[in-house]
Design a protein around this motif. Sequence first.
Motif, PDB file in Angstrom:
ATOM      1  N   THR B  14       5.589   0.970  14.523  1.00 50.70           N
ATOM      2  CA  THR B  14       5.658   1.817  15.714  1.00 50.70           C
ATOM      3  C   THR B  14       4.648   2.957  15.581  1.00 50.70           C
ATOM      4  O   THR B  14       4.501   3.525  14.487  1.00 50.70           O
ATOM      5  N   LEU B  15       3.961   3.261  16.667  1.00 50.64           N
ATOM      6  CA  LEU B  15       3.012   4.374  16.652  1.00 50.64           C
ATOM      7  C   LEU B  15       3.689   5.642  16.155  1.00 50.64           C
ATOM      8  O   LEU B  15       4.807   5.967  16.557  1.00 50.64           O
ATOM      9  N   GLY B  16       2.987   6.349  15.260  1.00 47.64           N
ATOM     10  CA  GLY B  16       3.525   7.590  14.731  1.00 47.64           C
ATOM     11  C   GLY B  16       4.399   7.423  13.501  1.00 47.64           C
ATOM     12  O   GLY B  16       4.739   8.408  12.847  1.00 47.64           O
ATOM     13  N   GLN B  17       4.750   6.179  13.190  1.00 50.90           N
ATOM     14  CA  GLN B  17       5.565   5.895  12.013  1.00 50.90           C
ATOM     15  C   GLN B  17       4.685   5.540  10.815  1.00 50.90           C
ATOM     16  O   GLN B  17       3.528   5.153  10.990  1.00 50.90           O
ATOM     17  N   PRO B  18       5.221   5.641   9.608  1.00 50.88           N
ATOM     18  CA  PRO B  18       4.421   5.300   8.431  1.00 50.88           C
ATOM     19  C   PRO B  18       4.328   3.798   8.214  1.00 50.88           C
ATOM     20  O   PRO B  18       5.154   3.031   8.726  1.00 50.88           O
ATOM     21  N   ALA B  19       3.317   3.391   7.464  1.00 51.36           N
ATOM     22  CA  ALA B  19       3.151   1.994   7.075  1.00 51.36           C
ATOM     23  C   ALA B  19       2.735   1.951   5.613  1.00 51.36           C
ATOM     24  O   ALA B  19       2.073   2.874   5.114  1.00 51.36           O
ATOM     25  N   SER B  20       3.113   0.875   4.952  1.00 54.48           N
ATOM     26  CA  SER B  20       2.828   0.733   3.537  1.00 54.48           C
ATOM     27  C   SER B  20       2.461  -0.717   3.236  1.00 54.48           C
ATOM     28  O   SER B  20       3.099  -1.636   3.738  1.00 54.48           O
ATOM     29  N   ILE B  21       1.412  -0.903   2.441  1.00 55.09           N
ATOM     30  CA  ILE B  21       0.952  -2.240   2.037  1.00 55.09           C
ATOM     31  C   ILE B  21       0.851  -2.259   0.522  1.00 55.09           C
ATOM     32  O   ILE B  21       0.291  -1.341  -0.083  1.00 55.09           O
ATOM     33  N   SER B  22       1.388  -3.319  -0.067  1.00 53.76           N
ATOM     34  CA  SER B  22       1.347  -3.448  -1.519  1.00 53.76           C
ATOM     35  C   SER B  22       0.322  -4.479  -1.948  1.00 53.76           C
ATOM     36  O   SER B  22       0.045  -5.451  -1.235  1.00 53.76           O
ATOM     37  N   CYS B  23      -0.218  -4.276  -3.120  1.00 58.89           N
ATOM     38  CA  CYS B  23      -1.223  -5.179  -3.687  1.00 58.89           C
ATOM     39  C   CYS B  23      -0.941  -5.284  -5.185  1.00 58.89           C
ATOM     40  O   CYS B  23      -0.810  -4.262  -5.871  1.00 58.89           O
ATOM     41  N   ARG B  24      -0.842  -6.504  -5.648  1.00 61.12           N
ATOM     42  CA  ARG B  24      -0.588  -6.727  -7.075  1.00 61.12           C
ATOM     43  C   ARG B  24      -1.694  -7.607  -7.647  1.00 61.12           C
ATOM     44  O   ARG B  24      -2.080  -8.605  -7.033  1.00 61.12           O
ATOM     45  N   SER B  25      -2.184  -7.249  -8.820  1.00 64.02           N
ATOM     46  CA  SER B  25      -3.213  -8.040  -9.486  1.00 64.02           C
ATOM     47  C   SER B  25      -2.586  -8.867 -10.610  1.00 64.02           C
ATOM     48  O   SER B  25      -1.576  -8.461 -11.196  1.00 64.02           O
ATOM     49  N   SER B  26      -3.203 -10.007 -10.902  1.00 69.51           N
ATOM     50  CA  SER B  26      -2.656 -10.914 -11.915  1.00 69.51           C
ATOM     51  C   SER B  26      -2.880 -10.402 -13.335  1.00 69.51           C
ATOM     52  O   SER B  26      -2.287 -10.925 -14.277  1.00 69.51           O
ATOM     53  N   GLN B  27      -3.753  -9.410 -13.469  1.00 67.47           N
ATOM     54  CA  GLN B  27      -3.930  -8.745 -14.758  1.00 67.47           C
ATOM     55  C   GLN B  27      -4.390  -7.318 -14.525  1.00 67.47           C
ATOM     56  O   GLN B  27      -4.796  -6.967 -13.408  1.00 67.47           O
ATOM     57  N   SER B  28      -4.305  -6.509 -15.540  1.00 69.47           N
ATOM     58  CA  SER B  28      -4.633  -5.097 -15.407  1.00 69.47           C
ATOM     59  C   SER B  28      -6.048  -4.892 -14.883  1.00 69.47           C
ATOM     60  O   SER B  28      -6.980  -5.611 -15.275  1.00 69.47           O
ATOM     61  N   LEU B  29      -6.185  -3.912 -13.994  1.00 72.75           N
ATOM     62  CA  LEU B  29      -7.500  -3.587 -13.443  1.00 72.75           C
ATOM     63  C   LEU B  29      -8.152  -2.407 -14.152  1.00 72.75           C
ATOM     64  O   LEU B  29      -9.139  -1.851 -13.670  1.00 72.75           O
TER      65      LEU B  29
END
Lengths: 123, 112
Positions: B14-29
């Motif tokens: 919804t406009l004005g609301q927060p959003a969050s996206i997760s990203c996981r790597s298969s090994q340490s970056l």
Amino acid sequence: EVQLVESGGGLVQPGRSLRLSCTASGFTFGDYGLSWVRQAPGKGLEWVGFIRSTAYGVTTEYAASVKGRFTISRDDSKSIAYLQMNSLKTEDTAVYYCTRGQGGGGAHWFDPWGQGTLVTVSS
Amino acid sequence: DIVMTQTPLSSPVTLGQPASISCRSSQSLVHSDGNTYLSWLQQRPGQPPRLLIYKISNRFSGVPDRFSGSGAGTDFTLRINRVEAEDVGVYYCMQVTQFPYSFGQGTKLEIK
């Protein structure tokens, strides 16, 4: 203004070759590494390869999917990078972007990105 | 090779609301130089990608401060404080620590 402009895309038959160009302006081209990234129609981004600057030996890295078929080169006197694509396959159909690397020899973040050029591999 | 996995793949907000996206790597970056080279990019419809965040949490020049990145090691998050209409598009994480560089599958942000 820092800018990258790709050109050379088009329709090509499977097994044939095509060379893309990435023309830079607004910065000292020779000081930066560059990557090519592609995006198949309706799909996500796929890293294709990278060429280091002269200061880091103009060495190259490639994705496994293109290694041995694609070659990246550069002409710093013309501020142009090239992507030579040989033995093209239908799965190489994509918009091809070039992007400038920053953050050292390996280039650890990329900006700006060109507008892209479409390559269609089809008989 | 490092595999990047994003969740969710689609995010109606919804406009004005927060959003969050997760990203996981298969090994340490974590790079041998001690830095962690995880970037976030935005691709608006019909446009090329645009760099938003580099080295986990550094906002690139001109990026609004409603965008923020966090994380460490193998788990990373992009947050948008208050979503605006111009934020619609696909967001990608990208690891630039080890060749071959690689992207997440992309997360489509759309307005409810």
